[in-house]
Design an enzyme around this catalytic site. Structure first.
Site, PDB file in Angstrom:
ATOM      1  N   PRO A 168      36.383 -46.458  28.320  1.00  0.00           N
ATOM      2  CA  PRO A 168      36.415 -47.632  27.733  1.00  0.00           C
ATOM      3  C   PRO A 168      35.304 -48.007  27.007  1.00  0.00           C
ATOM      4  CG  PRO A 168      37.239 -47.743  29.750  1.00  0.00           C
ATOM      5  CD  PRO A 168      36.453 -46.373  29.941  1.00  0.00           C
ATOM      6  N   LEU A 176      34.515 -51.002  26.086  1.00  0.00           N
ATOM      7  CA  LEU A 176      33.775 -52.299  26.600  1.00  0.00           C
ATOM      8  C   LEU A 176      33.716 -52.231  28.157  1.00  0.00           C
ATOM      9  CD1 LEU A 176      33.034 -55.417  25.773  1.00  0.00           C
ATOM     10  CD2 LEU A 176      35.484 -55.990  26.150  1.00  0.00           C
ATOM     11  N   GLY A 177      32.507 -52.529  28.606  1.00  0.00           N
ATOM     12  CA  GLY A 177      32.566 -52.645  30.036  1.00  0.00           C
ATOM     13  C   GLY A 177      31.731 -53.750  30.388  1.00  0.00           C
ATOM     14  N   LEU A 178      31.724 -54.140  31.809  1.00  0.00           N
ATOM     15  CA  LEU A 178      30.868 -55.242  32.544  1.00  0.00           C
ATOM     16  C   LEU A 178      29.654 -54.682  32.816  1.00  0.00           C
ATOM     17  CD1 LEU A 178      31.267 -58.279  33.529  1.00  0.00           C
ATOM     18  CD2 LEU A 178      31.483 -57.408  35.773  1.00  0.00           C
ATOM     19  N   GLY A 179      28.529 -55.443  32.463  1.00  0.00           N
ATOM     20  CA  GLY A 179      26.975 -55.209  32.750  1.00  0.00           C
ATOM     21  C   GLY A 179      26.882 -55.934  34.169  1.00  0.00           C
ATOM     22  N   LYS A 191      23.278 -45.394  37.789  1.00  0.00           N
ATOM     23  CA  LYS A 191      21.885 -44.704  37.427  1.00  0.00           C
ATOM     24  C   LYS A 191      21.128 -44.233  38.470  1.00  0.00           C
ATOM     25  CE  LYS A 191      22.879 -47.831  33.562  1.00  0.00           C
ATOM     26  NZ  LYS A 191      23.019 -49.288  34.157  1.00  0.00           N
ATOM     27  N   HIS A 222      18.147 -43.160  34.576  1.00  0.00           N
ATOM     28  CA  HIS A 222      17.984 -44.475  34.008  1.00  0.00           C
ATOM     29  C   HIS A 222      16.617 -44.728  33.119  1.00  0.00           C
ATOM     30  CE1 HIS A 222      18.555 -48.908  35.742  1.00  0.00           C
ATOM     31  NE2 HIS A 222      18.438 -48.862  34.338  1.00  0.00           N
TER      32      HIS A 222
HETATM   33  N1  NAP Z   1      20.230 -48.787  31.034  1.00  0.00           N
HETATM   34  C1  NAP Z   1      19.017 -49.634  31.177  1.00  0.00           C
HETATM   35  O1  NAP Z   1      17.837 -49.645  31.095  1.00  0.00           O
HETATM   36  C2  NAP Z   1      19.530 -51.086  30.944  1.00  0.00           C
HETATM   37  C3  NAP Z   1      18.693 -52.332  30.842  1.00  0.00           C
HETATM   38  C4  NAP Z   1      19.218 -53.612  30.573  1.00  0.00           C
HETATM   39  C5  NAP Z   1      20.571 -53.777  30.830  1.00  0.00           C
HETATM   40  N2  NAP Z   1      21.338 -52.727  30.998  1.00  0.00           N
HETATM   41  C6  NAP Z   1      22.760 -52.758  31.316  1.00  0.00           C
HETATM   42  O2  NAP Z   1      23.471 -53.440  30.168  1.00  0.00           O
HETATM   43  C7  NAP Z   1      23.919 -54.593  30.606  1.00  0.00           C
HETATM   44  C8  NAP Z   1      23.706 -56.043  29.776  1.00  0.00           C
HETATM   45  O3  NAP Z   1      22.286 -56.316  29.204  1.00  0.00           O
HETATM   46  P1  NAP Z   1      21.923 -57.539  29.895  1.00  0.00           P
HETATM   47  O4  NAP Z   1      22.332 -57.760  31.079  1.00  0.00           O
HETATM   48  O5  NAP Z   1      20.263 -57.187  29.742  1.00  0.00           O
HETATM   49  O6  NAP Z   1      21.880 -58.279  28.514  1.00  0.00           O
HETATM   50  P2  NAP Z   1      23.309 -59.181  27.617  1.00  0.00           P
HETATM   51  O7  NAP Z   1      24.426 -58.369  28.179  1.00  0.00           O
HETATM   52  O8  NAP Z   1      22.866 -58.951  26.233  1.00  0.00           O
HETATM   53  O9  NAP Z   1      23.202 -60.583  27.985  1.00  0.00           O
HETATM   54  C9  NAP Z   1      23.333 -61.053  29.282  1.00  0.00           C
HETATM   55  C10 NAP Z   1      23.091 -62.543  29.281  1.00  0.00           C
HETATM   56  O10 NAP Z   1      23.901 -63.356  28.295  1.00  0.00           O
HETATM   57  C11 NAP Z   1      24.940 -64.326  29.093  1.00  0.00           C
HETATM   58  N3  NAP Z   1      26.090 -64.105  28.320  1.00  0.00           N
HETATM   59  C12 NAP Z   1      26.977 -63.365  28.774  1.00  0.00           C
HETATM   60  N4  NAP Z   1      28.151 -63.615  27.864  1.00  0.00           N
HETATM   61  C13 NAP Z   1      28.054 -64.731  27.055  1.00  0.00           C
HETATM   62  C14 NAP Z   1      28.441 -65.310  26.087  1.00  0.00           C
HETATM   63  N5  NAP Z   1      29.779 -64.928  25.750  1.00  0.00           N
HETATM   64  N6  NAP Z   1      27.831 -66.186  25.489  1.00  0.00           N
HETATM   65  C15 NAP Z   1      26.599 -66.456  25.798  1.00  0.00           C
HETATM   66  N7  NAP Z   1      25.920 -65.795  26.743  1.00  0.00           N
HETATM   67  C16 NAP Z   1      26.633 -64.912  27.603  1.00  0.00           C
HETATM   68  C17 NAP Z   1      24.747 -63.965  30.473  1.00  0.00           C
HETATM   69  O11 NAP Z   1      24.672 -65.039  31.267  1.00  0.00           O
HETATM   70  P3  NAP Z   1      25.951 -65.201  32.280  1.00  0.00           P
HETATM   71  O12 NAP Z   1      26.054 -64.386  33.155  1.00  0.00           O
HETATM   72  O13 NAP Z   1      25.548 -66.696  32.865  1.00  0.00           O
HETATM   73  O14 NAP Z   1      27.248 -65.420  31.448  1.00  0.00           O
HETATM   74  C18 NAP Z   1      23.356 -63.386  30.501  1.00  0.00           C
HETATM   75  O15 NAP Z   1      22.200 -64.175  30.572  1.00  0.00           O
HETATM   76  C19 NAP Z   1      23.195 -55.216  32.106  1.00  0.00           C
HETATM   77  O16 NAP Z   1      23.871 -55.960  32.847  1.00  0.00           O
HETATM   78  C20 NAP Z   1      23.159 -53.463  32.507  1.00  0.00           C
HETATM   79  O17 NAP Z   1      24.250 -53.334  33.225  1.00  0.00           O
HETATM   80  C21 NAP Z   1      20.864 -51.426  31.377  1.00  0.00           C
END
Ligand code: NAP
Length: 318
Positions: A13, A15-18, A77, A110
């Site tokens: 899919p 779109l996924g949930l982080g 990861k 990772h």
């Molecule tokens: N592979 C890697 O090295 C790596 C690194 C970083 C991240 N990741 C993965 O990618 C995912 C997403 O990245 P990310 O968490 O860094 O950043 P992101 O998804 O770009 O942003 C998350 C932030 O935005 C807020 N948010 C969510 N939906 C929103 C909306 N509709 N409007 C306004 N704010 C919103 C969230 O707060 P609320 O929870 O309060 O809504 C959270 O503070 C991670 O959770 C992880 O699964 C992977």
């Protein structure tokens, strides 16, 4: 749901949930809400320290018949402290136990850097392993055995640039099928995307909303993506939110996106991105935004006496 297809016919899919920084006591409800909303893809990692609670939610959703295991796409990861050949299978087994699953749809290395067993984040030179001590090619060979055992249906990488992808690809028996990297309109990663398109590697965008908490925490000093004036105009035109527009942009470019939220309204809002279709004019506005801005520069991997440098992580020219 838009889906990305693999050579063996499996589909992921778009779109996924982080789940990074999703607190253990919040992630359980977040995953259940996401599944009720229609999400079928959850992005996890051992280092997020919440796989047990995600596993509890998955177990409930599956055992109560909300969804079948085979309808879900679960990614996790391998943490940087488990790159040595002997550590890869035990790390995978820990993740499977926590997630209460007997296989993963996708398992990623990772980061292209290694640290000593038991270290979460390095605090001094003694915490690192060099490429001589933990060659990436050997970590990848161990990942291939997880694929052989069908513990991971697909294997891939995360935070790998084109040079590092070349290194893995040239000796790989099982080619990497996904690379998860920071990806959003302020960091469109054109060069990496062209490379991945050419070599049948799907890109997954992390930080797809611009990870604004990093600006709030003073980790970086960049403009906030979701407050961009041009994106607001595109959103207004579609009667959508900026978050929905940037996620729709990612999916329309043929990448998957894993926005994180533990807030039920925002989880639902982000799912609404699937309803938005951007036209050429919108895509052009987005292509011409300022940037590039990287919100996850990864200083932990190059500071504190690290043997690694930024050129081991990021493209030289983006
Ligand atoms: N592979 C890697 O090295 C790596 C690194 C970083 C991240 N990741 C993965 O990618 C995912 C997403 O990245 P990310 O968490 O860094 O950043 P992101 O998804 O770009 O942003 C998350 C932030 O935005 C807020 N948010 C969510 N939906 C929103 C909306 N509709 N409007 C306004 N704010 C919103 C969230 O707060 P609320 O929870 O309060 O809504 C959270 O503070 C991670 O959770 C992880 O699964 C992977």
């Amino acid at each position: 749901m838009k889906r990305l297809k693999f050579a063996n016919g499996d589909t992921m899919p778009a779109l996924g949930l982080g789940t990074w920084r999703s607190k253990p006591n919040e992630v359980y409800e977040a995953v259940l809400h996401a599944i009720k909303t229609g999400y079928r893809h959850i992005d996890c990692a051992h280092v997020y320290k919440n796989e047990k609670e995600i596993g509890d939610a998955l177990n409930r959703a599956i055992s109560e018949g909300w969804v079948k295991r085979e309808e879900l796409w679960i990614t996790s990861k391998l943490w940087n402290d488990s790159h040595l050949k002997a550590d890869v299978l035990p790390a995978m087994e820990t993740t499977l136990k926590n997630l209460q699953l007997d296989y993963l749809d996708l398992y990623l290395v990772h980061w292209p850097v290694a640290i000593k067993k038991g270290v979460d984040f390095p605090s001094g030179p003694g915490d690192f392993l060099t490429y001589q001590e933990a060659p990436l090619s050997e970590t990848w060979m161990a990942m291939e055995t997880l694929w052989d055992k069908k513990l991971a249906r697909h294997i891939g990488l995360s935070n790998f640039n084109t040079l590092k992808l070349d290194e893995i690809r040239k000796d790989a028996r099982v080619q990497p099928e996904v690379n998860q990297v920071e990806l959003h309109p302020y960091l469109p990663q054109e060069k990496l995307k062209a490379y991945c398109d050419k070599h049948a590697i799907w890109l997954t965008g992390y930080g797809p909303l611009g990870a604004a908490y990093r600006v709030a925490n003073d980790e970086v000093d960049h403009p906030i993506l979701l407050e961009d004036g041009d994106l607001k105009k595109v959103a207004q035109k579609h009667q959508a939110t900026v978050a929905q527009v940037v996620l729709a942009w990612g999916m329309q470019r043929g990448t998957s996106v894993v926005p994180k939220s533990t807030n039920p309204q925002r989880i639902t809002e982000n799912f609404g991105a699937l309803q938005i279709s951007l036209d050429e004019a919108d895509m052009e506005v987005i292509q011409n935004l300022k940037g590039p801005f990287r919100y996850t520069p990864g200083p932990a991997w190059v500071e504190n006496g690290s043997p690694y440098s930024y050129s081991d992580l990021w493209e030289e020219n983006i």
